[in-house]
Design a protein around this motif. Structure first.
Motif, PDB file in Angstrom:
ATOM      1  N   PRO A 114      86.217 -58.976 -42.115  1.00 15.91           N
ATOM      2  CA  PRO A 114      86.158 -57.942 -41.072  1.00 15.91           C
ATOM      3  C   PRO A 114      86.197 -58.519 -39.659  1.00 15.91           C
ATOM      4  O   PRO A 114      86.292 -57.768 -38.688  1.00 15.91           O
ATOM      5  CB  PRO A 114      84.819 -57.251 -41.348  1.00 15.91           C
ATOM      6  N   ILE A 115      86.126 -59.839 -39.554  1.00 15.97           N
ATOM      7  CA  ILE A 115      86.112 -60.496 -38.242  1.00 15.97           C
ATOM      8  C   ILE A 115      87.365 -61.348 -38.102  1.00 15.97           C
ATOM      9  O   ILE A 115      87.567 -62.299 -38.859  1.00 15.97           O
ATOM     10  CB  ILE A 115      84.860 -61.380 -38.081  1.00 15.97           C
ATOM     11  N   SER A 116      88.219 -61.004 -37.157  1.00 18.54           N
ATOM     12  CA  SER A 116      89.393 -61.828 -36.864  1.00 18.54           C
ATOM     13  C   SER A 116      89.151 -62.577 -35.555  1.00 18.54           C
ATOM     14  O   SER A 116      88.215 -62.275 -34.813  1.00 18.54           O
ATOM     15  CB  SER A 116      90.651 -60.966 -36.765  1.00 18.54           C
ATOM     16  N   GLN A 117      90.001 -63.556 -35.280  1.00 19.09           N
ATOM     17  CA  GLN A 117      89.823 -64.396 -34.093  1.00 19.09           C
ATOM     18  C   GLN A 117      90.971 -64.175 -33.113  1.00 19.09           C
ATOM     19  O   GLN A 117      92.138 -64.370 -33.471  1.00 19.09           O
ATOM     20  CB  GLN A 117      89.749 -65.868 -34.500  1.00 19.09           C
ATOM     21  N   ARG A 118      90.613 -63.782 -31.891  1.00 20.24           N
ATOM     22  CA  ARG A 118      91.602 -63.646 -30.823  1.00 20.24           C
ATOM     23  C   ARG A 118      91.551 -64.899 -29.961  1.00 20.24           C
ATOM     24  O   ARG A 118      90.588 -65.123 -29.227  1.00 20.24           O
ATOM     25  CB  ARG A 118      91.320 -62.406 -29.971  1.00 20.24           C
ATOM     26  N   ILE A 119      92.581 -65.700 -30.068  1.00 22.70           N
ATOM     27  CA  ILE A 119      92.627 -66.946 -29.304  1.00 22.70           C
ATOM     28  C   ILE A 119      92.983 -66.582 -27.860  1.00 22.70           C
ATOM     29  O   ILE A 119      94.051 -66.022 -27.585  1.00 22.70           O
ATOM     30  CB  ILE A 119      93.656 -67.923 -29.893  1.00 22.70           C
ATOM     31  N   THR A 120      92.077 -66.923 -26.946  1.00 22.66           N
ATOM     32  CA  THR A 120      92.133 -66.364 -25.595  1.00 22.66           C
ATOM     33  C   THR A 120      91.932 -67.445 -24.539  1.00 22.66           C
ATOM     34  O   THR A 120      91.072 -68.321 -24.686  1.00 22.66           O
ATOM     35  CB  THR A 120      91.032 -65.293 -25.434  1.00 22.66           C
ATOM     36  N   VAL A 170      81.248 -73.379 -24.953  1.00 23.02           N
ATOM     37  CA  VAL A 170      82.420 -72.918 -24.202  1.00 23.02           C
ATOM     38  C   VAL A 170      82.052 -71.676 -23.388  1.00 23.02           C
ATOM     39  O   VAL A 170      82.373 -71.576 -22.197  1.00 23.02           O
ATOM     40  CB  VAL A 170      83.596 -72.625 -25.154  1.00 23.02           C
ATOM     41  N   ILE A 171      81.366 -70.740 -24.026  1.00 20.41           N
ATOM     42  CA  ILE A 171      80.923 -69.532 -23.328  1.00 20.41           C
ATOM     43  C   ILE A 171      80.060 -69.902 -22.124  1.00 20.41           C
ATOM     44  O   ILE A 171      80.248 -69.389 -21.011  1.00 20.41           O
ATOM     45  CB  ILE A 171      80.117 -68.623 -24.281  1.00 20.41           C
ATOM     46  N   GLN A 172      79.115 -70.811 -22.342  1.00 23.32           N
ATOM     47  CA  GLN A 172      78.189 -71.180 -21.271  1.00 23.32           C
ATOM     48  C   GLN A 172      78.916 -71.843 -20.110  1.00 23.32           C
ATOM     49  O   GLN A 172      78.610 -71.582 -18.939  1.00 23.32           O
ATOM     50  CB  GLN A 172      77.113 -72.121 -21.819  1.00 23.32           C
ATOM     51  N   ALA A 173      79.889 -72.697 -20.421  1.00 22.42           N
ATOM     52  CA  ALA A 173      80.644 -73.369 -19.361  1.00 22.42           C
ATOM     53  C   ALA A 173      81.424 -72.368 -18.520  1.00 22.42           C
ATOM     54  O   ALA A 173      81.528 -72.513 -17.291  1.00 22.42           O
ATOM     55  CB  ALA A 173      81.588 -74.400 -19.976  1.00 22.42           C
ATOM     56  N   ILE A 174      81.953 -71.336 -19.169  1.00 20.78           N
ATOM     57  CA  ILE A 174      82.700 -70.314 -18.431  1.00 20.78           C
ATOM     58  C   ILE A 174      81.756 -69.500 -17.550  1.00 20.78           C
ATOM     59  O   ILE A 174      82.009 -69.287 -16.358  1.00 20.78           O
ATOM     60  CB  ILE A 174      83.440 -69.384 -19.411  1.00 20.78           C
ATOM     61  N   VAL A 175      80.664 -69.036 -18.146  1.00 20.88           N
ATOM     62  CA  VAL A 175      79.710 -68.201 -17.407  1.00 20.88           C
ATOM     63  C   VAL A 175      79.118 -68.967 -16.222  1.00 20.88           C
ATOM     64  O   VAL A 175      78.919 -68.408 -15.134  1.00 20.88           O
ATOM     65  CB  VAL A 175      78.599 -67.701 -18.351  1.00 20.88           C
ATOM     66  N   ASN A 176      78.872 -70.262 -16.417  1.00 20.16           N
ATOM     67  CA  ASN A 176      78.297 -71.077 -15.341  1.00 20.16           C
ATOM     68  C   ASN A 176      79.328 -71.488 -14.295  1.00 20.16           C
ATOM     69  O   ASN A 176      78.958 -72.021 -13.242  1.00 20.16           O
ATOM     70  CB  ASN A 176      77.653 -72.340 -15.920  1.00 20.16           C
ATOM     71  N   GLY A 177      80.613 -71.284 -14.590  1.00 21.98           N
ATOM     72  CA  GLY A 177      81.653 -71.690 -13.654  1.00 21.98           C
ATOM     73  C   GLY A 177      81.856 -73.189 -13.597  1.00 21.98           C
ATOM     74  O   GLY A 177      82.243 -73.736 -12.555  1.00 21.98           O
ATOM     75  N   ASP A 178      81.614 -73.876 -14.730  1.00 18.29           N
ATOM     76  CA  ASP A 178      81.675 -75.339 -14.739  1.00 18.29           C
ATOM     77  C   ASP A 178      83.091 -75.889 -14.850  1.00 18.29           C
ATOM     78  O   ASP A 178      83.318 -77.066 -14.542  1.00 18.29           O
ATOM     79  CB  ASP A 178      80.845 -75.885 -15.908  1.00 18.29           C
ATOM     80  N   VAL A 179      84.039 -75.089 -15.343  1.00 17.85           N
ATOM     81  CA  VAL A 179      85.392 -75.586 -15.594  1.00 17.85           C
ATOM     82  C   VAL A 179      86.422 -74.620 -15.020  1.00 17.85           C
ATOM     83  O   VAL A 179      86.132 -73.451 -14.749  1.00 17.85           O
ATOM     84  CB  VAL A 179      85.642 -75.762 -17.113  1.00 17.85           C
ATOM     85  N   HIS A 180      87.648 -75.145 -14.854  1.00 15.67           N
ATOM     86  CA  HIS A 180      88.745 -74.296 -14.394  1.00 15.67           C
ATOM     87  C   HIS A 180      89.205 -73.320 -15.480  1.00 15.67           C
ATOM     88  O   HIS A 180      89.502 -72.157 -15.186  1.00 15.67           O
ATOM     89  CB  HIS A 180      89.957 -75.159 -13.990  1.00 15.67           C
ATOM     90  N   ILE A 181      89.293 -73.841 -16.703  1.00 15.20           N
ATOM     91  CA  ILE A 181      89.986 -73.067 -17.734  1.00 15.20           C
ATOM     92  C   ILE A 181      89.378 -73.358 -19.102  1.00 15.20           C
ATOM     93  O   ILE A 181      88.819 -74.443 -19.328  1.00 15.20           O
ATOM     94  CB  ILE A 181      91.497 -73.409 -17.717  1.00 15.20           C
ATOM     95  N   ALA A 182      89.481 -72.383 -19.988  1.00 17.49           N
ATOM     96  CA  ALA A 182      88.931 -72.548 -21.336  1.00 17.49           C
ATOM     97  C   ALA A 182      89.819 -71.831 -22.338  1.00 17.49           C
ATOM     98  O   ALA A 182      90.526 -70.871 -22.008  1.00 17.49           O
ATOM     99  CB  ALA A 182      87.512 -72.001 -21.403  1.00 17.49           C
ATOM    100  N   LEU A 183      89.752 -72.313 -23.575  1.00 17.09           N
ATOM    101  CA  LEU A 183      90.417 -71.644 -24.692  1.00 17.09           C
ATOM    102  C   LEU A 183      89.345 -71.358 -25.734  1.00 17.09           C
ATOM    103  O   LEU A 183      88.619 -72.262 -26.154  1.00 17.09           O
ATOM    104  CB  LEU A 183      91.517 -72.526 -25.293  1.00 17.09           C
ATOM    105  N   ILE A 184      89.263 -70.107 -26.147  1.00 22.11           N
ATOM    106  CA  ILE A 184      88.155 -69.686 -26.996  1.00 22.11           C
ATOM    107  C   ILE A 184      88.626 -68.618 -27.973  1.00 22.11           C
ATOM    108  O   ILE A 184      89.607 -67.912 -27.711  1.00 22.11           O
ATOM    109  CB  ILE A 184      86.999 -69.148 -26.115  1.00 22.11           C
ATOM    110  N   ALA A 185      87.924 -68.496 -29.090  1.00 21.87           N
ATOM    111  CA  ALA A 185      88.182 -67.410 -30.039  1.00 21.87           C
ATOM    112  C   ALA A 185      87.182 -66.296 -29.775  1.00 21.87           C
ATOM    113  O   ALA A 185      85.977 -66.491 -29.917  1.00 21.87           O
ATOM    114  CB  ALA A 185      88.050 -67.906 -31.475  1.00 21.87           C
ATOM    115  N   LEU A 186      87.687 -65.144 -29.375  1.00 20.31           N
ATOM    116  CA  LEU A 186      86.824 -63.985 -29.173  1.00 20.31           C
ATOM    117  C   LEU A 186      86.830 -63.146 -30.446  1.00 20.31           C
ATOM    118  O   LEU A 186      87.889 -62.874 -31.020  1.00 20.31           O
ATOM    119  CB  LEU A 186      87.307 -63.153 -27.985  1.00 20.31           C
ATOM    120  N   THR A 187      85.641 -62.734 -30.866  1.00 25.17           N
ATOM    121  CA  THR A 187      85.523 -61.990 -32.119  1.00 25.17           C
ATOM    122  C   THR A 187      84.852 -60.631 -31.938  1.00 25.17           C
ATOM    123  O   THR A 187      84.663 -59.915 -32.920  1.00 25.17           O
ATOM    124  CB  THR A 187      84.718 -62.803 -33.150  1.00 25.17           C
TER     125      THR A 187
END
Length: 289
Positions: free
Chosen positions: A107-113, A211-228
């Motif tokens: 029931p859980i698919s991965q959206r590569i984002t 990865v989520i934490q790095a994005i929320v904290n603004g630590d990196v320019h860009i990220a690739l993540i699977a959103l579920t």
């Protein structure tokens, strides 16, 4: 006086005679009730479950989730066709990326984002963010992965004008960005596409939560993540804005389970097996006679 003494003597002798004739009491044996005992069980421990991961999922199950699965079953990594009858007869659960005939779908698919952080230059420039979008050749990634049922969300193909666009924006030698990514199918292909277009991502692989934490904290320019989930996307939209979230493609997860196997799922969609629990009578104590 003498008569009184004789009477007393006679009475005493009579009392002694009566006492001697009384029956001696017989001791009564103590009655100890039987102690109730539980019925003896002849049940033996069930054999361990056997779990197989298809080659196209090799290395992509997050470490913490793989540990959870390993607590429920013995895990093998397949090198052969996961859909073969021999494989499915050997294992209690077989799982893979993709959609397969007669398999159950997670029931859980991965959206590569892709997630971009506009607070860090040069991603505050539209020309740069557009170059990243254009360099992401999703159809080529889908074709290379060959995962059945993988769906492109962004369908732009290769563009040969990206280097010129970067030069016109003031970056003739390209750009270097900091990044972080989950270990996902197609991640290395995507990074290679950007590199080929003069967009270098100095990225490190990390677990989903980091990865989520790095994005929320603004630590990196860009990220690739699977959103579920929609909740995950909403959290990231609040951090970087809707326009800086770029879904690339979606991959499903399927599994084949033997009869008598129940399945729950990890956060990223992988099946966790357990044996179905039959209804059994509750052992009762043996009542004393």
């Amino acid at each position: 006086m003498r008569s009184l003494i004789l009477r007393l003597i006679a009475l005493g002798m009579l009392l002694l005679l009566v006492a001697a004739c009384e029956a001696e009491a017989t001791p009564v044996a103590a009655v100890v009730p039987d102690t109730p005992t539980a019925a003896f069980s002849t049940a033996t421990a069930a054999p361990p479950l056997h779990y197989a991961v298809a080659a196209n999922a090799n290395g992509f199950i997050p470490t913490d989730e793989r540990i959870t699965i390993a607590e429920a079953a013995l895990i093998d990594q397949l090198g052969d066709d996961a859909t073969s009858e021999i494989v499915q007869a050997t294992y209690d659960v077989v799982t893979a990326y993709g959609l397969y005939e007669d398999w159950q779908v997670s029931p859980i698919s991965q959206r590569i984002t892709v997630i971009m952080n506009p607070a860090l230059p040069p991603l505050d420039e539209n020309a740069i963010t557009e170059a990243i979008r254009t360099a992401s050749d999703v159809p080529a990634i889908i074709e290379s992965l060959a995962i059945p049922g993988a769906v492109p969300i962004m369908e732009n193909a290769a563009d040969t004008t990206i280097r010129a666009a970067l030069a016109n924006a003031g970056y003739p030698d390209g750009i270097v960005l900091s990044g972080i990514y989950e270990n996902l199918p197609g991640a290395e292909l995507w990074l290679g596409q950007l590199q080929a277009n003069n967009i270098e991502i100095q990225a490190t692989a990390a677990p989903h939560a980091e990865v989520i934490q790095a994005i929320v904290n603004g630590d990196v320019h860009i990220a690739l993540i699977a959103l579920t989930s929609d909740e995950q996307r909403a959290e990231l939209e609040a951090a970087v804005g809707v326009g800086n979230i770029i879904p690339l493609y979606e991959v499903g997860i399927s599994y084949a389970a033997a009869p008598g196997i129940d399945v729950t799922f990890t956060a990223s969609g992988w099946p966790i097996p357990s044996r179905s629990t039959p209804t059994e009578p509750v052992p009762t104590a043996t009542a004393p006679d």
